[in-house]
Design an enzyme around this catalytic site. Structure first.
Site, PDB file in Angstrom:
ATOM      1  N   GLY A 123       3.598  -0.709  -1.996  1.00  9.79           N
ATOM      2  CA  GLY A 123       4.225  -1.734  -1.169  1.00  9.79           C
ATOM      3  C   GLY A 123       5.254  -1.181  -0.203  1.00  9.79           C
ATOM      4  O   GLY A 123       5.274   0.020   0.071  1.00  9.79           O
ATOM      5  N   LEU A 157       5.130  -1.922   2.933  1.00 15.17           N
ATOM      6  CA  LEU A 157       4.026  -1.400   3.752  1.00 15.17           C
ATOM      7  C   LEU A 157       4.501  -0.982   5.141  1.00 15.17           C
ATOM      8  O   LEU A 157       5.358  -1.621   5.753  1.00 15.17           O
ATOM      9  CB  LEU A 157       2.927  -2.450   3.857  1.00 15.17           C
ATOM     10  CG  LEU A 157       2.327  -2.881   2.513  1.00 15.17           C
ATOM     11  CD1 LEU A 157       1.286  -3.986   2.737  1.00 15.17           C
ATOM     12  CD2 LEU A 157       1.707  -1.705   1.774  1.00 15.17           C
ATOM     13  N   HIS A 158       3.900   0.102   5.635  1.00 17.83           N
ATOM     14  CA  HIS A 158       4.204   0.622   6.970  1.00 17.83           C
ATOM     15  C   HIS A 158       2.892   1.026   7.638  1.00 17.83           C
ATOM     16  O   HIS A 158       1.803   0.839   7.057  1.00 17.83           O
ATOM     17  CB  HIS A 158       5.190   1.795   6.876  1.00 17.83           C
ATOM     18  CG  HIS A 158       4.778   2.865   5.909  1.00 17.83           C
ATOM     19  ND1 HIS A 158       3.627   3.625   6.070  1.00 17.83           N
ATOM     20  CD2 HIS A 158       5.340   3.298   4.752  1.00 17.83           C
ATOM     21  CE1 HIS A 158       3.529   4.479   5.072  1.00 17.83           C
ATOM     22  NE2 HIS A 158       4.548   4.294   4.239  1.00 17.83           N
ATOM     23  N   HIS A 167       0.165   2.840   5.641  1.00 19.77           N
ATOM     24  CA  HIS A 167      -0.665   1.974   4.800  1.00 19.77           C
ATOM     25  C   HIS A 167      -1.677   1.203   5.665  1.00 19.77           C
ATOM     26  O   HIS A 167      -2.841   1.051   5.286  1.00 19.77           O
ATOM     27  CB  HIS A 167       0.204   0.960   4.048  1.00 19.77           C
ATOM     28  CG  HIS A 167       1.219   1.574   3.119  1.00 19.77           C
ATOM     29  ND1 HIS A 167       2.575   1.433   3.311  1.00 19.77           N
ATOM     30  CD2 HIS A 167       1.081   2.306   1.999  1.00 19.77           C
ATOM     31  CE1 HIS A 167       3.228   2.043   2.336  1.00 19.77           C
ATOM     32  NE2 HIS A 167       2.349   2.601   1.523  1.00 19.77           N
ATOM     33  N   LYS A 226      -0.971  12.369   3.285  1.00 20.79           N
ATOM     34  CA  LYS A 226       0.482  12.549   3.133  1.00 20.79           C
ATOM     35  C   LYS A 226       0.805  13.018   1.710  1.00 20.79           C
ATOM     36  O   LYS A 226       1.666  13.865   1.511  1.00 20.79           O
ATOM     37  CB  LYS A 226       1.154  11.214   3.439  1.00 20.79           C
ATOM     38  CG  LYS A 226       2.500  10.984   2.869  1.00 20.79           C
ATOM     39  CD  LYS A 226       3.528  11.441   3.815  1.00 20.79           C
ATOM     40  CE  LYS A 226       4.931  11.243   3.292  1.00 20.79           C
ATOM     41  NZ  LYS A 226       5.059  10.493   2.065  1.00 20.79           N
TER      42      LYS A 226
HETATM   43  P1  AMP Z   1       2.661   4.686  -1.469  1.00 25.70           P
HETATM   44  O1  AMP Z   1       2.807   3.224  -1.231  1.00 25.70           O
HETATM   45  O2  AMP Z   1       3.759   5.517  -0.901  1.00 25.70           O
HETATM   46  O3  AMP Z   1       2.329   5.010  -2.907  1.00 25.70           O
HETATM   47  O4  AMP Z   1       1.377   5.124  -0.643  1.00 25.70           O
HETATM   48  C1  AMP Z   1       0.155   4.455  -0.797  1.00 25.70           C
HETATM   49  C2  AMP Z   1      -0.897   5.230  -0.054  1.00 25.70           C
HETATM   50  O5  AMP Z   1      -0.548   5.322   1.324  1.00 25.70           O
HETATM   51  C3  AMP Z   1      -1.044   6.667  -0.587  1.00 25.70           C
HETATM   52  O6  AMP Z   1      -2.418   7.008  -0.634  1.00 25.70           O
HETATM   53  C4  AMP Z   1      -0.304   7.463   0.452  1.00 25.70           C
HETATM   54  O7  AMP Z   1      -0.750   8.795   0.576  1.00 25.70           O
HETATM   55  C5  AMP Z   1      -0.605   6.678   1.718  1.00 25.70           C
HETATM   56  N1  AMP Z   1       0.385   6.972   2.748  1.00 25.70           N
HETATM   57  C6  AMP Z   1       1.732   6.958   2.612  1.00 25.70           C
HETATM   58  N2  AMP Z   1       2.327   7.345   3.763  1.00 25.70           N
HETATM   59  C7  AMP Z   1       1.327   7.620   4.644  1.00 25.70           C
HETATM   60  C8  AMP Z   1       1.297   8.072   6.002  1.00 25.70           C
HETATM   61  N3  AMP Z   1       2.408   8.333   6.677  1.00 25.70           N
HETATM   62  N4  AMP Z   1       0.096   8.237   6.586  1.00 25.70           N
HETATM   63  C9  AMP Z   1      -1.052   7.991   5.899  1.00 25.70           C
HETATM   64  N5  AMP Z   1      -1.085   7.566   4.615  1.00 25.70           N
HETATM   65  C10 AMP Z   1       0.084   7.376   3.997  1.00 25.70           C
END
Ligand code: AMP
Length: 268
Positions: A9, A11-12, A15, A127
């Site tokens: 979550g 989210l950016h 995501h 990432k």
């Molecule tokens: P998180 O919510 O941080 O656990 O990330 C969820 C998914 O989004 C994971 O597979 C991350 O590798 C991916 N993710 C996070 N940041 C980025 C980014 N800057 N670019 C691409 N994928 C990302």
């Protein structure tokens, strides 16, 4: 064919890029939001990890995502829960060395999410390259049906990889954090000049980070992309990976290096 994007979550655009990749190949698409307590160490940021379920849910709806799965911790880990998975070897290096138990928590939660959601494909970000590699191994080792797709890193205009944890940075540290991407750029330049010694590529990255006084290095390494073991020479698929502290905030970034017949192609 169901596409799945597991997240924690807040989210950016990183995501969102995974959602778009899933929507290109799959319909419907499911996103999970689960801040998994078992992947945080006792002194880590579980309590203060950003949570924005209402805004996230609206964003996903506006993107046309069909399903949002946002379970409570007690649904995933009911009282008496006692089974864990450990992807050996891969989980003990780099992130696993700094964060003991982290990947055991990740692998356990992802196994459960894949079992519950039963996707055709799951979309992960490069990432978190080590995490993606560990999940690929988990899927292989347990004969899971999901196909794992690893998607490119989305960056801010100064090169900083988007991350929910960037929200912790004060303005000075946010500015300084662009040094991660510059360090990887220095690695790419060294490779373009023909450098193939990992130690020299690491030294080029360390030199860039050293010039940023707000940055404190956790690790800077070049590893083989399949095993995440260190490699003396850059051959085949490798990653240059770094983890750097800005105050209490620890940020990750990496450069994918593809060497073939002496030629090198890099992906930031
Ligand atoms: P998180 O919510 O941080 O656990 O990330 C969820 C998914 O989004 C994971 O597979 C991350 O590798 C991916 N993710 C996070 N940041 C980025 C980014 N800057 N670019 C691409 N994928 C990302």
């Amino acid at each position: 064919m169901l596409g799945f994007v597991p997240t924690m979550g807040a989210l950016h655009a990183g995501h969102v890029s995974l959602v778009h990749a899933a929507q290109r190949d799959c319909s419907p698409v499911a996103v999970s939001i689960f801040v998994n307590p078992k992947q945080f160490g006792p002194a880590e940021d579980f309590e203060r990890y950003p949570r924005a379920l209402e805004a996230d849910s609206q964003l996903l709806e506006s993107l046309g995502v069909e399903y949002l799965f946002a379970p409570e911790a007690a649904e995933i880990y009911p009282p008496g829960f006692s089974s864990y998975v450990e992807v050996e070897g891969l989980s003990s290096r780099l992130e696993g060395r700094t964060r003991p138990g982290h990947f055991r928590g990740v692998a356990t939660a992802v196994l459960k999410l894949l079992e519950i959601v039963q996707p055709w494909r799951a979309y992960l970000g490069r990432k978190d390259a080590q995490q993606a590699r560990i999940i690929q191994q988990l899927v292989r080792d347990f004969h899971l049906d999901a196909e794992i797709q690893v998607c490119p890193i989305v960056r801010e205009s100064d090169g900083l990889a988007l991350s929910s944890r960037n929200a912790y940075l004060n303005p000075e540290d946010r500015h300084a954090a662009a040094v991660l991407c510059r360090a990887l750029g220095a690695a790419r330049e060294a490779l373009a000049r023909g450098e193939r010694s990992s130690a020299n590529v690491v030294a080029a990255m360390r030199e860039v980070i050293r010039r940023e006084p707000r940055a404190a290095t956790d690790y800077v390494e070049v590893v083989r992309a399949d095993t995440f073991e260190p490699t003396d020479r850059i051959r085949g698929s490798c990653y240059a990976l770094l983890a750097v502290f800005f105050g209490a905030t620890r940020l990750l970034d990496n450069l994918l290096i593809e060497e073939k017949d002496g030629e090198v192609r890099c992906e930031l």
